[in-house]
Scaffold this motif. Structure first.
Motif, mmCIF file in Angstrom:
data_model
loop_
_atom_site.group_PDB
_atom_site.id
_atom_site.type_symbol
_atom_site.label_atom_id
_atom_site.label_comp_id
_atom_site.label_asym_id
_atom_site.label_seq_id
_atom_site.Cartn_x
_atom_site.Cartn_y
_atom_site.Cartn_z
ATOM 1 N N ASP A 77 51.634 41.365 88.376
ATOM 2 C CA ASP A 77 52.925 41.734 87.814
ATOM 3 C C ASP A 77 53.400 43.039 88.427
ATOM 4 O OD1 ASP A 77 52.901 39.583 86.074
ATOM 5 O OD2 ASP A 77 51.868 40.712 84.514
ATOM 6 N N ALA A 78 54.683 43.084 88.832
ATOM 7 C CA ALA A 78 55.259 44.322 89.353
ATOM 8 C C ALA A 78 55.686 45.192 88.187
ATOM 9 C CB ALA A 78 56.443 44.021 90.257
ATOM 10 N N LEU A 79 55.443 46.463 88.293
ATOM 11 C CA LEU A 79 55.776 47.416 87.245
ATOM 12 C C LEU A 79 56.614 48.519 87.852
ATOM 13 C CD1 LEU A 79 55.277 48.556 84.356
ATOM 14 C CD2 LEU A 79 53.275 49.684 85.303
ATOM 15 N N ASN A 80 57.823 48.737 87.308
ATOM 16 C CA ASN A 80 58.717 49.764 87.807
ATOM 17 C C ASN A 80 58.553 51.010 86.949
ATOM 18 O OD1 ASN A 80 60.798 51.423 88.598
ATOM 19 N ND2 ASN A 80 62.286 49.776 88.761
ATOM 20 N N HIS A 109 46.870 47.671 79.352
ATOM 21 C CA HIS A 109 46.227 46.742 78.422
ATOM 22 C C HIS A 109 46.780 45.337 78.631
ATOM 23 C CE1 HIS A 109 49.896 47.611 76.078
ATOM 24 N NE2 HIS A 109 49.713 46.398 75.603
ATOM 25 N N CYS A 110 45.973 44.350 78.223
ATOM 26 C CA CYS A 110 46.343 42.948 78.359
ATOM 27 C C CYS A 110 47.311 42.561 77.257
ATOM 28 C CB CYS A 110 45.091 42.071 78.294
ATOM 29 S SG CYS A 110 45.473 40.302 78.323
ATOM 30 N N ASP A 111 48.358 41.830 77.621
ATOM 31 C CA ASP A 111 49.349 41.382 76.649
ATOM 32 C C ASP A 111 48.813 40.273 75.747
ATOM 33 O OD1 ASP A 111 51.212 43.126 77.788
ATOM 34 O OD2 ASP A 111 51.908 41.605 79.209
ATOM 35 N N GLU A 112 47.817 39.548 76.224
ATOM 36 C CA GLU A 112 47.328 38.382 75.491
ATOM 37 C C GLU A 112 46.074 38.661 74.658
ATOM 38 O OE1 GLU A 112 47.551 34.603 74.080
ATOM 39 O OE2 GLU A 112 49.000 35.530 75.430
ATOM 40 N N CYS A 113 44.994 39.117 75.297
ATOM 41 C CA CYS A 113 43.720 39.266 74.574
ATOM 42 C C CYS A 113 43.470 40.690 74.079
ATOM 43 C CB CYS A 113 42.551 38.796 75.433
ATOM 44 S SG CYS A 113 42.096 39.907 76.784
ATOM 45 N N GLY A 114 44.297 41.654 74.519
ATOM 46 C CA GLY A 114 44.163 43.023 74.032
ATOM 47 C C GLY A 114 43.156 43.876 74.773
ATOM 48 N N ALA A 115 42.562 43.360 75.856
ATOM 49 C CA ALA A 115 41.625 44.171 76.640
ATOM 50 C C ALA A 115 42.333 45.427 77.121
ATOM 51 C CB ALA A 115 41.101 43.382 77.832
ATOM 52 N N VAL A 116 41.607 46.538 77.145
ATOM 53 C CA VAL A 116 42.188 47.822 77.535
ATOM 54 C C VAL A 116 41.409 48.394 78.709
ATOM 55 C CG1 VAL A 116 42.718 50.162 76.778
ATOM 56 C CG2 VAL A 116 42.931 48.263 75.181
ATOM 57 N N THR A 157 50.253 45.315 80.629
ATOM 58 C CA THR A 157 51.302 46.272 80.342
ATOM 59 C C THR A 157 50.761 47.682 80.525
ATOM 60 O OG1 THR A 157 52.312 44.786 78.734
ATOM 61 C CG2 THR A 157 52.920 47.105 78.587
ATOM 62 N N PHE A 158 51.543 48.535 81.146
ATOM 63 C CA PHE A 158 51.187 49.942 81.333
ATOM 64 C C PHE A 158 51.619 50.700 80.087
ATOM 65 C CE2 PHE A 158 50.249 53.691 83.597
ATOM 66 C CZ PHE A 158 51.216 54.620 83.272
ATOM 67 N N THR A 159 50.752 51.571 79.584
ATOM 68 C CA THR A 159 51.027 52.316 78.359
ATOM 69 C C THR A 159 50.724 53.793 78.563
ATOM 70 O OG1 THR A 159 50.349 50.387 77.089
ATOM 71 C CG2 THR A 159 50.531 52.436 75.893
ATOM 72 N N THR A 160 51.462 54.636 77.873
ATOM 73 C CA THR A 160 51.220 56.074 77.942
ATOM 74 C C THR A 160 51.390 56.688 76.555
ATOM 75 O OG1 THR A 160 51.854 58.145 78.989
ATOM 76 C CG2 THR A 160 53.619 56.616 78.520
ATOM 77 N N LEU A 198 50.335 45.291 89.005
ATOM 78 C CA LEU A 198 49.215 45.209 88.084
ATOM 79 C C LEU A 198 48.559 43.842 88.218
ATOM 80 C CD1 LEU A 198 50.738 46.711 84.825
ATOM 81 C CD2 LEU A 198 49.085 47.778 86.345
ATOM 82 N N LYS A 199 47.261 43.835 88.410
ATOM 83 C CA LYS A 199 46.537 42.570 88.428
ATOM 84 C C LYS A 199 46.503 42.024 87.012
ATOM 85 C CE LYS A 199 43.531 43.377 92.354
ATOM 86 N NZ LYS A 199 42.144 43.397 92.825
ATOM 87 N N GLY A 200 46.298 40.712 86.915
ATOM 88 C CA GLY A 200 46.150 40.088 85.607
ATOM 89 C C GLY A 200 44.871 40.569 84.935
ATOM 90 N N CYS A 201 44.750 40.259 83.683
ATOM 91 C CA CYS A 201 43.581 40.663 82.904
ATOM 92 C C CYS A 201 42.304 40.085 83.520
ATOM 93 C CB CYS A 201 43.734 40.167 81.466
ATOM 94 S SG CYS A 201 42.311 40.539 80.426
#
Length: 81
Positions: A2-5, A38-45, A25-28, A14-17
């Motif tokens: 996934d491309a992240l701007n 973190h993963c949008d689906e399984c919640g891995a961080v 998803t990138f978080t700050t 970003l590579k997949g989970c």
């Protein structure tokens, strides 16, 4: 991937989970000045870090992409690619 701007023409991939393969998803947080993915689906961080570059690199790094000590000493760092 996934491309992240991140603004100002700064786009990262970003590579997949690594666990379920879903998007990430990138978080700050400004409170502790930490960044992570973190993963949008399984919640891995992924590992948190003090810069978004380091956090993204840590998320995108995969164990099977890291050359073994033997490969490094033999000059075969890219033999697995």
């Amino acid at each position: 991937m996934d491309a992240l701007n991140l603004g100002q023409n700064y786009v990262v991939n970003l590579k997949g989970c690594p666990y379920c393969g879903s998007g990430a998803t990138f978080t700050t947080t400004n409170e502790f000045e930490l960044y992570w993915v973190h993963c949008d689906e399984c919640g891995a961080v992924g590992p948190g870090d003090t810069t978004h570059e380091k956090a993204i690199a840590a998320w995108n790094r995969r164990h099977d992409e890291t050359p073994s000590e033997f490969e490094r000493l033999c000059g075969k760092e890219n033999s697995h690619v």
